[in-house]
Motif scaffolding. Structure first.
Motif, PDB file in Angstrom:
ATOM      1  N   THR A 128       0.858  -1.183   0.064  1.00  0.00           N
ATOM      2  CA  THR A 128      -0.124  -0.005   0.003  1.00  0.00           C
ATOM      3  C   THR A 128       0.871   1.234   0.042  1.00  0.00           C
ATOM      4  O   THR A 128       0.393   2.252  -0.675  1.00  0.00           O
ATOM      5  N   ALA A 129       2.000   1.116   0.720  1.00  0.00           N
ATOM      6  CA  ALA A 129       2.830   2.424   0.636  1.00  0.00           C
ATOM      7  C   ALA A 129       3.510   2.641  -0.591  1.00  0.00           C
ATOM      8  O   ALA A 129       3.583   3.819  -0.906  1.00  0.00           O
TER       9      ALA A 129
ATOM     10  N   GLY B 296       1.198   9.271  -5.772  1.00  0.00           N
ATOM     11  CA  GLY B 296       1.488  10.531  -5.559  1.00  0.00           C
ATOM     12  C   GLY B 296       2.724  11.081  -6.415  1.00  0.00           C
ATOM     13  O   GLY B 296       2.416  12.520  -7.123  1.00  0.00           O
ATOM     14  N   SER B 297       3.670  10.333  -6.855  1.00  0.00           N
ATOM     15  CA  SER B 297       4.648  10.853  -7.826  1.00  0.00           C
ATOM     16  C   SER B 297       4.095  11.076  -9.189  1.00  0.00           C
ATOM     17  O   SER B 297       4.397  12.369  -9.897  1.00  0.00           O
TER      18      SER B 297
ATOM     19  N   LEU C  40       1.713  14.361  -9.019  1.00  0.00           N
ATOM     20  CA  LEU C  40       2.635  15.481  -8.737  1.00  0.00           C
ATOM     21  C   LEU C  40       3.539  15.949 -10.032  1.00  0.00           C
ATOM     22  O   LEU C  40       3.383  16.967 -10.424  1.00  0.00           O
ATOM     23  N   VAL C  41       3.677  14.780 -10.822  1.00  0.00           N
ATOM     24  CA  VAL C  41       4.508  15.171 -12.091  1.00  0.00           C
ATOM     25  C   VAL C  41       3.473  15.689 -13.053  1.00  0.00           C
ATOM     26  O   VAL C  41       3.723  16.649 -13.972  1.00  0.00           O
ATOM     27  N   LEU C  42       2.063  15.325 -12.923  1.00  0.00           N
ATOM     28  CA  LEU C  42       1.102  15.532 -14.010  1.00  0.00           C
ATOM     29  C   LEU C  42       0.788  17.046 -13.674  1.00  0.00           C
ATOM     30  O   LEU C  42       0.840  17.834 -14.433  1.00  0.00           O
TER      31      LEU C  42
ATOM     32  N   SER D  76       1.424   0.310  -8.811  1.00  0.00           N
ATOM     33  CA  SER D  76       0.206   1.201  -9.060  1.00  0.00           C
ATOM     34  C   SER D  76      -0.103   0.782 -10.268  1.00  0.00           C
ATOM     35  O   SER D  76      -1.353   1.468 -10.819  1.00  0.00           O
ATOM     36  N   GLU D  77       0.102   0.206 -11.112  1.00  0.00           N
ATOM     37  CA  GLU D  77      -0.215  -0.057 -12.744  1.00  0.00           C
ATOM     38  C   GLU D  77      -1.792  -0.684 -12.679  1.00  0.00           C
ATOM     39  O   GLU D  77      -2.512  -0.141 -13.644  1.00  0.00           O
TER      40      GLU D  77
END
Length: 446
Positions: free
Chosen positions: A3-4, A11-12, A15-17, A53-54
């Protein structure tokens, strides 16, 4: 720990988006190409491959397509849809001929056989409703005169998928005529039923959905949309078509409230969709098929521009709107990938998947740019052409004077005997006008 990892990767990505969206906004263009390139960087074979996360991103991408088409449907009522379809069905036929035939011809030239030709024809035929809807919103063109024509072509393509996808599925599975006919009949009946409910009972559906509490309105609209999209997918009809028809069925306060509440969700999941498209593309598979994909992309980009120009000219839109419409239709996306994915799963041709991926990637990146710059580029080329090839002035006839003969004679520039010859009636009119109290012959007469 899993989960982490999912949280860190999601989140990455988000944030990049956000940062890429800021860059695009600073330079004044659509962020879609940057989202796709970001997906390539995060995908398998990219700079920072993600794995945890795929699955979540894949589901979010499907929700993004559904929400994009729902919001597109909220822009118009069922009556508008029927009116536009009746008016634009010839444009749909032209769209099919100009854009499906190049794909079929390319497959046959590559020696892939008739089934692969049918598949590649669908890949080159269908524009990306999701990408185009996003681009039109980013460019502020949803209220333009050419936009209903663009949406009519997209709707015709999306509805055609209700017929095309069952046919392709049957061909790839090697199903007989009876099994394919049953699948096609179920798909057509489903699409027709949803459209009939939207037309006949749209007001009742809107009244049932509408609520003053934003939370309840959001939950009911989102739940109804996902439910209809899922049922449509189960019945071999595109989930995007089902979501679009839900948007068509809603009107009035329900449509306005849903549009306001769902816009942030649409933007989030649409960005996830474009990232997922990049994630599912392996960069190493693109170079071997880049040249044929590029050639096919150039040809079908031109045919899409021609389709939009012809359709909007037929609708009486001005020249600028015609070029804007043609450029907006260039992008391919979700449906093309779905069609190619069916062929890859069936294993009919190893090179079809990479070719379709490279083709769609080229046009999904250049499509937003074409939507923005086609009309200004054509106008600039027209201006350069006018400079290089000046218009010829018609030669003066035997009884016609040069345009500046009067001014030249007044300044003493004409030799005697070269005065312009006027007919008696015109001479009388000239003398009469010279005596009027106006700027030509009155106070300013010397």
């Amino acid at each position: 720990m899993h989960t982490a990892s999912v949280f860190v990767e999601l989140g990455s990505i988000i944030l990049v988006l956000g940062l890429l969206g800021r860059v695009a906004g600073r330079w004044g263009f659509s962020p879609i190409p940057l989202y796709l390139l970001g997906g390539l960087a995060f995908g398998h074979g990219g700079l920072l491959p993600l794995s945890a996360s795929e699955e979540f991103v894949a589901t979010g991408a499907e929700i993004g397509v559904v929400l994009l088409l729902l919001m597109l449907g909220l822009e118009y009522t069922a009556a508008d849809l029927v009116t536009n379809l009746k008016a634009q069905y010839p444009a749909g036929a032209v769209d099919f001929v100009l854009n499906a035939l190049p794909g079929a011809a390319a497959a046959l030239l590559l020696g892939w056989g008739p089934v692969a030709a049918v598949v590649l024809a669908g890949v080159t035929w269908i524009s990306s409703s999701g990408v185009i809807a996003k681009v039109l919103g980013d460019l502020g063109r949803l209220g333009n005169r050419e936009t209903p024509v663009i949406l009519s072509i997209l709707v015709l393509e999306d509805l055609a998928m209700a017929v095309y996808l069952p046919i392709v599925t049957a061909l790839l599975a090697g199903a007989g005529l009876l099994a394919g006919s049953i699948t096609l009949a179920v798909a057509l009946a489903t699409a027709g039923c949803v459209l009939f409910l939207a037309l006949r009972y749209g007001r009742l559906i809107s009244r049932f959905v509408s609520h003053k509490d934003p939370e309840k309105l959001l939950l009911v609209v989102l739940g109804l949309t996902l439910l209809v999209a899922g049922i449509a997918q189960q019945l071999q009809v595109s989930a995007a078509v089902g979501a679009f028809l839900v948007g068509i069925a809603l009107s009035g306060e329900a449509a306005e409230g849903a549009h306001t509440l769902l816009s942030p969700l649409r933007d989030l999941f649409a960005a996830v969709f474009f990232v997922f498209f990049g994630l599912s593309t392996h960069p190493a598979s693109i170079p071997p098929v880049l040249l044929p994909a590029l050639a096919l992309a150039v040809v079908t980009a031109v045919t899409k521009v021609a389709t939009g120009y012809w359709a909007t000219r037929r609708a009486g839109i001005a020249t600028r709107g015609r070029w804007r419409a043609g450029g907006a239709l260039v992008a391919r996306g979700e449906f093309s990938i779905v069609i190619a994915g069916l062929a890859v799963t069936a294993g009919i041709e190893p090179g079809l998947g990479p070719l379709a991926t490279a083709y769609v990637l080229i046009l999904v990146v250049t499509g937003p740019l074409a939507a923005r710059y086609t009309q200004p580029a054509v106008e600039r080329l027209g201006g350069l052409w006018a400079r290089w090839v000046p218009a010829r002035k018609p030669a003066a006839g035997p009884f016609e004077a040069p345009a500046d003969a009067g001014r030249a004679r007044a300044g003493g520039l004409l030799e005697p005997g070269l005065e312009p010859v006027l007919e008696p009636s015109l001479a009388l009119d000239f003398e009469a006008s010279a005596t009027r109290d106006d700027p030509v012959g009155g106070p300013y007469r010397s």
